[in-house]
Structure formats: structure tokens, C-alpha cells
Design a protein around this motif. Structure first.
Motif, PDB file in Angstrom:
ATOM      1  N   ASN A  13       0.871  -1.144  -0.079  1.00  7.17           N
ATOM      2  CA  ASN A  13       0.116   0.072   0.037  1.00  7.17           C
ATOM      3  C   ASN A  13       0.950   1.313  -0.164  1.00  7.17           C
ATOM      4  O   ASN A  13       1.440   1.661   0.992  1.00  7.17           O
ATOM      5  CB  ASN A  13      -0.978   0.010   1.285  1.00  7.17           C
ATOM      6  CG  ASN A  13      -1.679   1.378   1.413  1.00  7.17           C
ATOM      7  OD1 ASN A  13      -1.771   1.983   0.583  1.00  7.17           O
ATOM      8  ND2 ASN A  13      -2.322   1.678   2.600  1.00  7.17           N
ATOM      9  N   LYS A  15       0.177   4.298  -0.456  1.00  8.05           N
ATOM     10  CA  LYS A  15      -0.249   5.750  -0.023  1.00  8.05           C
ATOM     11  C   LYS A  15      -0.037   6.600  -0.804  1.00  8.05           C
ATOM     12  O   LYS A  15       0.062   6.482  -1.904  1.00  8.05           O
ATOM     13  CB  LYS A  15       0.007   5.669   1.565  1.00  8.05           C
ATOM     14  CG  LYS A  15      -0.149   4.391   2.368  1.00  8.05           C
ATOM     15  CD  LYS A  15       0.064   4.640   4.084  1.00  8.05           C
ATOM     16  CE  LYS A  15       0.027   3.323   4.714  1.00  8.05           C
ATOM     17  NZ  LYS A  15      -0.077   3.611   5.950  1.00  8.05           N
ATOM     18  N   HIS A  98      -9.428   1.427   4.077  1.00  7.54           N
ATOM     19  CA  HIS A  98      -8.143   1.692   4.929  1.00  7.54           C
ATOM     20  C   HIS A  98      -8.687   2.828   6.066  1.00  7.54           C
ATOM     21  O   HIS A  98      -9.175   3.813   5.929  1.00  7.54           O
ATOM     22  CB  HIS A  98      -7.108   2.367   4.195  1.00  7.54           C
ATOM     23  CG  HIS A  98      -5.658   2.422   4.857  1.00  7.54           C
ATOM     24  ND1 HIS A  98      -5.361   3.279   5.487  1.00  7.54           N
ATOM     25  CD2 HIS A  98      -4.701   1.426   4.719  1.00  7.54           C
ATOM     26  CE1 HIS A  98      -4.173   2.839   6.117  1.00  7.54           C
ATOM     27  NE2 HIS A  98      -3.798   1.655   5.537  1.00  7.54           N
ATOM     28  N   GLU A 170      -5.976  -4.683  10.318  1.00  9.22           N
ATOM     29  CA  GLU A 170      -4.902  -3.543  10.538  1.00  9.22           C
ATOM     30  C   GLU A 170      -5.147  -2.652  11.866  1.00  9.22           C
ATOM     31  O   GLU A 170      -6.011  -1.892  11.829  1.00  9.22           O
ATOM     32  CB  GLU A 170      -4.589  -2.669   9.299  1.00  9.22           C
ATOM     33  CG  GLU A 170      -4.419  -3.121   8.169  1.00  9.22           C
ATOM     34  CD  GLU A 170      -3.731  -2.216   7.232  1.00  9.22           C
ATOM     35  OE1 GLU A 170      -2.668  -2.623   6.708  1.00  9.22           O
ATOM     36  OE2 GLU A 170      -4.375  -1.140   6.775  1.00  9.22           O
ATOM     37  N   ILE A 175      -0.370   1.175  12.619  1.00  9.85           N
ATOM     38  CA  ILE A 175       0.077   1.659  11.162  1.00  9.85           C
ATOM     39  C   ILE A 175       0.906   2.792  11.148  1.00  9.85           C
ATOM     40  O   ILE A 175       0.756   3.766  12.022  1.00  9.85           O
ATOM     41  CB  ILE A 175      -1.177   2.002  10.505  1.00  9.85           C
ATOM     42  CG1 ILE A 175      -2.085   0.686  10.328  1.00  9.85           C
ATOM     43  CG2 ILE A 175      -0.915   2.532   9.245  1.00  9.85           C
ATOM     44  CD1 ILE A 175      -3.533   0.996   9.791  1.00  9.85           C
ATOM     45  N   GLY A 176       2.068   2.629  10.401  1.00 10.44           N
ATOM     46  CA  GLY A 176       3.126   3.578  10.448  1.00 10.44           C
ATOM     47  C   GLY A 176       3.766   4.217  11.739  1.00 10.44           C
ATOM     48  O   GLY A 176       4.423   5.177  11.793  1.00 10.44           O
ATOM     49  N   GLY A 215       0.295  -3.365   9.525  1.00 10.78           N
ATOM     50  CA  GLY A 215       0.725  -2.296  10.797  1.00 10.78           C
ATOM     51  C   GLY A 215       2.059  -2.690  10.995  1.00 10.78           C
ATOM     52  O   GLY A 215       2.288  -3.625  11.618  1.00 10.78           O
ATOM     53  N   SER A 216       2.971  -1.891  10.348  1.00 11.08           N
ATOM     54  CA  SER A 216       4.364  -2.077  10.712  1.00 11.08           C
ATOM     55  C   SER A 216       4.837  -3.479  10.276  1.00 11.08           C
ATOM     56  O   SER A 216       5.970  -3.611  10.886  1.00 11.08           O
ATOM     57  CB  SER A 216       4.628  -1.517  12.093  1.00 11.08           C
ATOM     58  OG  SER A 216       4.483  -0.197  12.219  1.00 11.08           O
ATOM     59  N   LEU A 235      -0.697  -6.551   4.298  1.00 12.37           N
ATOM     60  CA  LEU A 235      -0.781  -5.339   3.845  1.00 12.37           C
ATOM     61  C   LEU A 235       0.307  -4.571   4.213  1.00 12.37           C
ATOM     62  O   LEU A 235       0.359  -4.162   5.666  1.00 12.37           O
ATOM     63  CB  LEU A 235      -2.273  -4.715   3.860  1.00 12.37           C
ATOM     64  CG  LEU A 235      -2.651  -3.641   3.280  1.00 12.37           C
ATOM     65  CD1 LEU A 235      -2.462  -3.520   1.654  1.00 12.37           C
ATOM     66  CD2 LEU A 235      -4.040  -3.080   3.444  1.00 12.37           C
ATOM     67  N   GLY A 237       2.688  -1.098   4.226  1.00 17.33           N
ATOM     68  CA  GLY A 237       2.888   0.268   4.025  1.00 17.33           C
ATOM     69  C   GLY A 237       4.266   0.661   3.588  1.00 17.33           C
ATOM     70  O   GLY A 237       4.887   0.582   2.802  1.00 17.33           O
ATOM     71  N   GLY A 238       4.959   1.261   4.904  1.00 19.46           N
ATOM     72  CA  GLY A 238       6.443   1.697   4.597  1.00 19.46           C
ATOM     73  C   GLY A 238       7.170   0.843   3.990  1.00 19.46           C
ATOM     74  O   GLY A 238       7.920   1.262   2.955  1.00 19.46           O
TER      75      GLY A 238
HETATM   76  P1  PGA Z   1       2.538   0.290   7.671  1.00 22.88           P
HETATM   77  O1  PGA Z   1       1.180   0.604   6.912  1.00 22.88           O
HETATM   78  O2  PGA Z   1       2.942  -0.860   7.135  1.00 22.88           O
HETATM   79  O3  PGA Z   1       3.459   1.701   7.423  1.00 22.88           O
HETATM   80  O4  PGA Z   1       2.316   0.537   9.158  1.00 22.88           O
HETATM   81  C1  PGA Z   1       0.229  -0.427   6.551  1.00 22.88           C
HETATM   82  C2  PGA Z   1      -0.960  -0.014   6.088  1.00 22.88           C
HETATM   83  O5  PGA Z   1      -1.402   1.200   6.353  1.00 22.88           O
HETATM   84  O6  PGA Z   1      -1.511  -0.820   5.380  1.00 22.88           O
END
Ligand code: PGA
Length: 255
Positions: A13, A15, A98, A170, A175-176, A215-216, A235, A237-238
């Protein structure tokens, strides 16, 4: 993961990151690293990157998704993109609900339900996101929150249509933030989601549905999370913005 029963899916993802030129570059880096993946690989990218991402992934095992879609096919919705538009350009996946859409852009359980309906009606595979805020976890109502979000979103979705739904658990606090749920916490909620699917659709559907954690998740913790029986992918993100990290997570899911 239980690969005998269901598909493992690792989805990035991105973003609000990457221009089209940068998207092409990142996908070109990712492609050779994941070409032998033993799981499904998806990159969900900003709308303006979709064309570049589709072009860069032709003939590869990397699939392309959007990060949201509107529920109407067309009309006076300035700034929105419909599921029909996504389908028309060859996009096959879309993230729905999301927590950043829910928190910053007013998405509710009911609009999430409508977006999911539109995604399914257009043949897209939807990654439906659910998750609790930290306050809700501390209050001990995680299970209720997840059940409510999931149940409302799936209202009207048939067992056949459910085959095009992936659920991503998530926790919003993870998350992040660099704070990952422990493998046990992730599995507990993922299992609760699967139990709910069993209640709503029966055991065969529950065994088959892919339930991701997000989530991380990163190259360092992916293996432990993915070793849990009810964590069928991630899923990301970073870590999806760095080809080596994303590929390491794909490798962990390929075992
Ligand atoms: P993250 O994001 O891996 O940066 O925590 C996950 C997401 O928001 O899908």
C-alpha cells in the motif's frame, strides 16, 4: 499461513507516495526480486500511478491495485474515481476502508460497504481493511469493533462474491508507528475474523478466505507474523516502498 487451504497474498500500500516515473522505477526493481514468489504479489498505488504500474507489470506476476474507489459508476463527485473506471483500465485489486480513509476522509462502515459492493460488481478483488483504535483495544472492545466493521461491510455479499474479498486486519495503533501487533495478537484477531466468516458463510468459506495482517510489518518481523496459522499475508505500507524490504516480505510468505 495455511497454504493448503488458502492463498497467501502480500500487497503493498504505497499511500500518497511516488510519481509515475518513480512508480515505474520501483516496480522495475521489485519485478526480478519477486518473480518466483510462492504467494500472490500486489502493489496498490496512487491513481495517477496506475497506468505506469500496469505498463510496468505486463507479463509479470505482480498485480496492480488502487487504494480506494467510489461506489457510483460516474457522476458529480469531484475528485473521485469509480470502480468502473478502475476496471476499464485493467486494474484488478482495490483497497477498501483503509483506516486513513476512515480517519481523515470521512469513510464510515456504511460507505465502506457501498465501496465494497461497487468493487465486487466490477470484478475487482477487494482488500477490505478493518481495525481498532488504541482506545478501543484498551477498553477491551477490539473483537466487537472488528466484528461490527466486518459484518456491515459484508452485508449483501454472497458466498460466491466473498471469493473476491481479502480481509486485512490493521490495528490503527500499529499503522506507520513501528509498533507491530505481536504475532499472537495478530493471530487472535485474524482468527476472530475467520470465525465470523464461518458464522456468516460456513466453514468452507472461512477456510478459503485470505485474512492479512497489516501495521508495521517489515522484513524483520514478517516471518514470525506469517508463521501464525490465521495470518495469510500482509498489507504493507512503509516497507513496500523499498524493493529489498518488500521482496524480503514476499520471500517470507513464499516459504
Ligand atoms: P505500515 O502501513 O506498514 O506503514 O504500518 C500499513 C497500512 O497502512 O496498510
Amino acid at each position: 499461513m495455511n497454504k493448503q487451504l488458502r492463498k497467501a497474498v502480500i500487497a503493498g500500500n504505497w499511500k500518497m507516495n511516488k510519481t509515475p516515473a518513480q512508480a515505474t522505477q520501483l516496480i522495475n526493481e521489485i519485478k526480478p526480486l519477486v518473480k518466483d514468489a510462492g504467494c500472490d504479489v500486489v502493489v496498490c498505488v496512487p491513481y495517477i500511478d496506475l497506468q505506469a504500474a500496469l505498463a510496468a507489470t505486463v507479463g509479470t506476476n505482480v498485480k496492480v491495485g488502487a487504494e480506494n474507489c467510489h461506489w457510483e459508476p460516474s457522476g458529480a463527485f469531484t475528485g473521485e474515481i469509480s470502480a468502473e473506471m478502475l476496471r476499464s483500465m485493467g486494474v484488478t485489486y482495490v483497497i477498501i476502508g483503509h483506516s486513513e480513509r476512515r480517519t481523515y476522509f470521512g469513510d464510515t462502515d456504511l460507505t465502506v460497504k457501498k465501496r465494497l459492493r461497487a468493487a465486487i460488481d466490477n470484478g475487482l478483488t477487494a482488500i477490505l481493511c478493518v481495525g481498532e483504535y488504541l482506545e478501543q483495544r484498551e477498553q477491551g472492545i477490539t473483537a466487537e469493533v472488528i466484528r461490527t466493521q466486518t459484518k456491515i461491510a459484508l452485508g449483501g455479499i454472497s458466498e460466491k462474491e466473498l471469493e473476491k474479498v481479502i480481509i486485512a486486519y490493521e490495528p490503527v495503533w500499529a499503522i506507520g508507528t513501528g509498533k507491530t501487533a505481536t504475532a499472537e495478537q495478530a493471530n487472535e484477531v485474524n482468527k476472530a475474523i475467520r470465525d465470523l466468516i464461518c458464522e456468516l458463510y460456513g466453514k468452507a468459506a472461512a477456510d478459503k478466505i485470505t485474512v492479512q495482517y497489516g501495521g508495521s510489518m517489515n522484513a524483520g518481523n514478517a516471518q514470525e507474523l506469517l508463521a501464525q496459522p490465521d495470518v495469510d499475508g500482509g498489507l504493507i505500507g512503509g516497507a513496500s516502498l523499498k524493493s529489498a524490504d518488500f521482496a524480503a516480505i514476499v520471500a517470507a510468505a513464499s516459504k
